[in-house]
Enzyme design. Structure first.
Site, PDB file in Angstrom:
ATOM      1  N   LEU A 116      44.171  33.022  43.346  1.00 29.85           N
ATOM      2  CA  LEU A 116      45.070  33.924  42.636  1.00 29.85           C
ATOM      3  C   LEU A 116      44.395  35.247  42.305  1.00 29.85           C
ATOM      4  O   LEU A 116      44.935  36.063  41.564  1.00 29.85           O
ATOM      5  CB  LEU A 116      45.595  33.258  41.357  1.00 29.85           C
ATOM      6  CG  LEU A 116      46.500  32.040  41.595  1.00 29.85           C
ATOM      7  CD1 LEU A 116      46.835  31.345  40.277  1.00 29.85           C
ATOM      8  CD2 LEU A 116      47.783  32.447  42.313  1.00 29.85           C
ATOM      9  N   SER A 117      43.198  35.457  42.842  1.00 30.66           N
ATOM     10  CA  SER A 117      42.508  36.748  42.797  1.00 30.66           C
ATOM     11  C   SER A 117      42.134  37.192  41.387  1.00 30.66           C
ATOM     12  O   SER A 117      42.405  38.302  40.977  1.00 30.66           O
ATOM     13  CB  SER A 117      43.370  37.817  43.479  1.00 30.66           C
ATOM     14  OG  SER A 117      42.575  38.844  44.007  1.00 30.66           O
ATOM     15  N   GLY A 118      41.466  36.299  40.669  1.00 31.78           N
ATOM     16  CA  GLY A 118      41.057  36.610  39.310  1.00 31.78           C
ATOM     17  C   GLY A 118      39.945  37.632  39.219  1.00 31.78           C
ATOM     18  O   GLY A 118      39.941  38.467  38.307  1.00 31.78           O
ATOM     19  N   SER A 119      38.987  37.590  40.150  1.00 29.93           N
ATOM     20  CA  SER A 119      37.855  38.513  40.078  1.00 29.93           C
ATOM     21  C   SER A 119      38.289  39.962  40.288  1.00 29.93           C
ATOM     22  O   SER A 119      37.911  40.860  39.525  1.00 29.93           O
ATOM     23  CB  SER A 119      36.794  38.135  41.120  1.00 29.93           C
ATOM     24  OG  SER A 119      36.247  36.867  40.835  1.00 29.93           O
ATOM     25  N   SER A 120      39.092  40.204  41.313  1.00 27.71           N
ATOM     26  CA  SER A 120      39.498  41.581  41.583  1.00 27.71           C
ATOM     27  C   SER A 120      40.417  42.123  40.497  1.00 27.71           C
ATOM     28  O   SER A 120      40.458  43.331  40.255  1.00 27.71           O
ATOM     29  CB  SER A 120      40.172  41.695  42.962  1.00 27.71           C
ATOM     30  OG  SER A 120      41.305  40.868  43.049  1.00 27.71           O
ATOM     31  N   ASP A 163      44.591  41.748  48.350  1.00 34.87           N
ATOM     32  CA  ASP A 163      44.594  41.440  46.924  1.00 34.87           C
ATOM     33  C   ASP A 163      44.528  42.706  46.094  1.00 34.87           C
ATOM     34  O   ASP A 163      45.229  42.857  45.079  1.00 34.87           O
ATOM     35  CB  ASP A 163      43.400  40.546  46.567  1.00 34.87           C
ATOM     36  CG  ASP A 163      43.412  39.244  47.334  1.00 34.87           C
ATOM     37  OD1 ASP A 163      44.323  39.043  48.157  1.00 34.87           O
ATOM     38  OD2 ASP A 163      42.505  38.429  47.112  1.00 34.87           O
TER      39      ASP A 163
END
Length: 331
Positions: A116-120, A163
């Protein structure tokens, strides 16, 4: 003055993972989960660690639970890398920054390492806060490139633009990363689509820690660079799914959209090794009558459901696999 900025989770709907191979995708922002960054003036530049950044634990069991929930790395490296890349951009563009410092901290509700692309999201929120603090305007098509460079060049994370584009643009976006276009203008073609055109979507994500996407993508990238016919052709077909999906969305062809979501994943299986736990999610969702594909590199799935009865079946069956089902809020 406290500056607060946000960025949301994202889900790839179609075309994923062709974005890293000059392909096409359709993605949505998922406002159920988000990352926020707060920034305020201070005598020294201070990055405030959060509980997930700690190296002190109550017990060995606490360490295990913390890693399973939050991963091995907190958000401090992401903030450091974002600040460095922001400064380098300003120097490259000959933007003179005033001599003032700040304290910065982050918070996130995005489940970690489940696609779910938490870092970006943390990096996008950090860039937005820095832009406001220093009164710097970064062109919207350029911002995803900077976020991606932060991850790939500073942190060694293998990733694509999809993302970062959807987290910068938000809503529902069709993206074309044609190689000639990218080389000519430095970014792809990004078209915002009316989220009200979207069918009934669900997302299901596993509640335990997944794998880092970079590790999953590395083998396919090396095979693609070597020109392996199966990989090249399959990624081309996956990109075409997004192209067809855009037309089906505009025409409100629900049957075609449902079929294309499934085709996206089935094509992916031809070149990627899919773990049994991820396959179980796909099989369970399809057994309920819904379509199912990955939102990212694994750990969460997205698809179309017909009605509330089908959604209820998804809740029940996927809970048996330790997966939580949500309806994504896009607008």
């Amino acid at each position: 003055m406290i500056i607060e900025s946000r960025a949301y989770a994202r889900a790839g709907l179609m075309g994923n993972p062709s974005d890293g191979f000059f392909g096409k995708t359709i993605s949505i922002s998922v406002r159920n989960f988000g990352a926020s960054v707060k920034l305020y003036p201070s005598p020294e530049l201070h990055i405030e660690p959060q509980p997930q950044d700690t190296n002190v634990f109550r017990s060995i069991f606490h360490l295990r639970d913390a890693v399973s929930t939050l991963g091995y790395h907190g958000g401090v490296p992401l903030l450091k890398a974002a600040i460095k890349k922001f400064l380098e951009y300003c120097e490259r563009e000959q933007i003179k920054l005033p001599n003032k410092n700040f304290s910065i901290r982050y918070a996130t509700s995005i489940p970690r390492q489940v696609g779910l692309s938490g870092s970006s999201a943390i990096i996008v929120a950090a860039f937005r806060a820095l832009m406001r603090f220093y009164d710097v305007e970064i062109p919207l098509p350029t911002l995803p490139n900077l976020v991606l460079a932060t991850e790939t060049e500073e942190l060694g994370i293998a990733a694509g633009l999809q993302d970062r584009v959807i987290q910068c643009y938000e809503g529902c976006v069709y993206m074309d990363f044609d190689r000639a276009l990218m080389e000519r203008q430095g970014h792809g073609f990004y078209e915002s689509l009316d989220p009200r055109l979207l069918p009934k979507l669900y997302i299901a994500y596993k509640t335990e820690l997944g794998k880092q996407s970079g590790k999953i993508h590395n083998d396919v990238r090396s095979r693609w660079l070597q020109g392996e016919e199966l990989v090249v052709n399959t990624l081309h077909h996956i990109a075409d799914v997004a192209c067809q999906g855009r037309e089906a969305l505009l025409q409100q062809d629900l049957e075609a959209l449902n079929s294309l979501v499934n085709r996206n994943f089935d094509l992916r299986c031809q070149i990627y090794n899919i773990s049994e736990s991820n396959m179980a999610l796909i099989r369970a969702a399809r057994a309920c009558g819904a379509s199912a594909s990955f939102t990212g590199s694994g750990g969460s799935i997205i698809g179309i459901y017909r009605d509330d009865a089908m959604l209820n079946r998804l809740f029940i069956e996927l809970k048996k696999l330790n997966a939580r089902v949500i309806k994504p809020y896009v607008i």
